[in-house]
Scaffold this motif. Structure first.
Motif, mmCIF file in Angstrom:
data_model
loop_
_atom_site.group_PDB
_atom_site.id
_atom_site.type_symbol
_atom_site.label_atom_id
_atom_site.label_comp_id
_atom_site.label_asym_id
_atom_site.label_seq_id
_atom_site.Cartn_x
_atom_site.Cartn_y
_atom_site.Cartn_z
ATOM 1 N N LYS A 37 -1.998 -5.247 14.619
ATOM 2 C CA LYS A 37 -1.548 -3.868 14.381
ATOM 3 C C LYS A 37 -1.725 -3.424 12.934
ATOM 4 N N VAL A 38 -1.939 -4.369 12.019
ATOM 5 C CA VAL A 38 -2.117 -4.054 10.603
ATOM 6 C C VAL A 38 -3.610 -3.942 10.295
ATOM 7 N N ARG A 39 -3.967 -2.965 9.505
ATOM 8 C CA ARG A 39 -5.367 -2.729 9.150
ATOM 9 C C ARG A 39 -5.960 -3.911 8.382
ATOM 10 N N PRO A 40 -7.278 -4.025 8.355
ATOM 11 C CA PRO A 40 -7.902 -5.193 7.712
ATOM 12 C C PRO A 40 -7.427 -5.453 6.287
ATOM 13 N N GLN A 41 -7.171 -4.410 5.507
ATOM 14 C CA GLN A 41 -6.690 -4.583 4.137
ATOM 15 C C GLN A 41 -5.174 -4.421 4.037
ATOM 16 N N PRO A 84 0.819 -1.210 0.000
ATOM 17 C CA PRO A 84 0.000 0.000 0.000
ATOM 18 C C PRO A 84 0.856 1.265 0.000
ATOM 19 N N GLN A 85 0.575 2.155 -0.937
ATOM 20 C CA GLN A 85 1.381 3.358 -1.134
ATOM 21 C C GLN A 85 0.845 4.530 -0.318
ATOM 22 N N GLY A 86 1.778 5.395 0.110
ATOM 23 C CA GLY A 86 1.396 6.649 0.742
ATOM 24 C C GLY A 86 0.771 6.519 2.108
ATOM 25 N N GLY A 87 0.936 5.381 2.756
ATOM 26 C CA GLY A 87 0.295 5.152 4.046
ATOM 27 C C GLY A 87 1.274 5.168 5.204
ATOM 28 N N VAL A 88 0.983 4.339 6.190
ATOM 29 C CA VAL A 88 1.799 4.238 7.398
ATOM 30 C C VAL A 88 2.424 2.851 7.426
ATOM 31 N N GLY A 89 3.747 2.808 7.459
ATOM 32 C CA GLY A 89 4.453 1.531 7.434
ATOM 33 C C GLY A 89 5.479 1.439 8.542
ATOM 34 N N ALA A 90 5.994 0.230 8.738
ATOM 35 C CA ALA A 90 7.043 0.004 9.726
ATOM 36 C C ALA A 90 8.093 -0.927 9.149
ATOM 37 N N PRO A 101 -1.311 1.265 18.549
ATOM 38 C CA PRO A 101 -2.750 0.943 18.539
ATOM 39 C C PRO A 101 -3.060 -0.142 17.511
ATOM 40 N N ASN A 102 -4.140 -0.849 17.724
ATOM 41 C CA ASN A 102 -4.579 -1.840 16.747
ATOM 42 C C ASN A 102 -4.976 -1.149 15.439
ATOM 43 N N SER A 103 -4.776 -1.860 14.339
ATOM 44 C CA SER A 103 -5.100 -1.365 12.993
ATOM 45 C C SER A 103 -4.399 -0.041 12.678
ATOM 46 N N PHE A 104 -3.173 0.092 13.129
ATOM 47 C CA PHE A 104 -2.419 1.339 12.956
ATOM 48 C C PHE A 104 -1.675 1.388 11.618
ATOM 49 N N PHE A 105 -1.126 0.247 11.190
ATOM 50 C CA PHE A 105 -0.251 0.225 10.023
ATOM 51 C C PHE A 105 -0.980 -0.246 8.760
ATOM 52 N N ASP A 106 -0.569 0.333 7.632
ATOM 53 C CA ASP A 106 -0.984 -0.203 6.336
ATOM 54 C C ASP A 106 -0.139 -1.415 5.964
ATOM 55 N N TRP A 107 1.100 -1.435 6.431
ATOM 56 C CA TRP A 107 1.984 -2.585 6.207
ATOM 57 C C TRP A 107 3.132 -2.548 7.201
#
Length: 201
Positions: free
Chosen positions: A143-147, A41-47, A115-121
């Motif tokens: 911690k990763v969002r549903p998609q 996923p582009q332009g999101g929040v990653g780790a 937080p839960n569902s914080f990261f896009d990847w």
């Protein structure tokens, strides 16, 4: 127990999970992990979990263009403390505009604080043991969002030069079966240290 016997015992003690077709039938091969970054996923929040000297960090910033990138690493030995200083120097501009954030500490402890569902990847590249990789995968599940995606490096049996066994393959296959994820991509570099990307079924 000598080193060879320990390696055999260590690999034998890992779970060896048989996946179903649903876990693999939609997967595609990619030439390298740089191409994989373009598919996350582009332009999101990653780790980047296990950033070491920041060698892959620049490629992530360029090819994935995350809005926020968190580097999670212990940097707890003199060698890797030098790596942290290199990152702070090389990516100073990204840190100053809060695009790049340093999170120092052991991966499993610090990742759990988000937080839960914080990261896009997330991209996992730490010590490659079964135990650590398994725990990182399980924590990332929340911690990763549903998609979102869980990706990582060294999807292979081990370091053949130094004869160090890894548990990444065993952890990923068990995780996919137990938590209902599937392989989306696997890279196929000639050096044999492949990367993977997983998504939920």
């Amino acid at each position: 127990m000598n080193t060879r016997d320990w390696r055999f015992h260590y690999k034998s003690a890992m779970p060896h999970t048989q996946l179903s077709l649903q876990h693999t039938e939609n997967a595609r091969l990619l030439p390298d992990r740089g191409e994989l970054l373009c598919r996350l996923p582009q332009g999101g929040v990653g780790a980047e979990i296990g950033a070491a000297f920041g060698d892959f960090t620049g490629e992530i910033l360029e090819k994935n263009a995350p809005r926020e990138l968190y580097l999670i690493d212990a940097w707890d030995t003199p060698r890797y403390q030098d790596g942290l200083q290199q990152i702070k120097t090389k990516y100073r501009a990204a840190m100053e505009n809060d695009r790049l954030r340093i999170v120092q500490g052991y991966s499993t402890a610090r990742l759990a604080e988000f937080p839960n569902s914080f990261f896009d990847w997330v991209y996992i590249d730490t010590n490659h043991s079964f135990e650590t990789t398994w725990e990182e995968l399980v924590i990332s599940n929340g911690k990763v969002r549903p998609q979102g995606r869980i990706a990582g490096h060294d999807f292979c049996s081990g370091n053949v030069v130094d004869a160090v066994p890894y548990g990444v393959v065993e952890a990923c296959t068990k995780f996919c079966k137990d938590f209902h994820w599937q392989f989306e991509y696997v890279t196929l570099e000639s050096h044999g240290h492949f990367s993977f990307s997983l998504k939920r079924l």
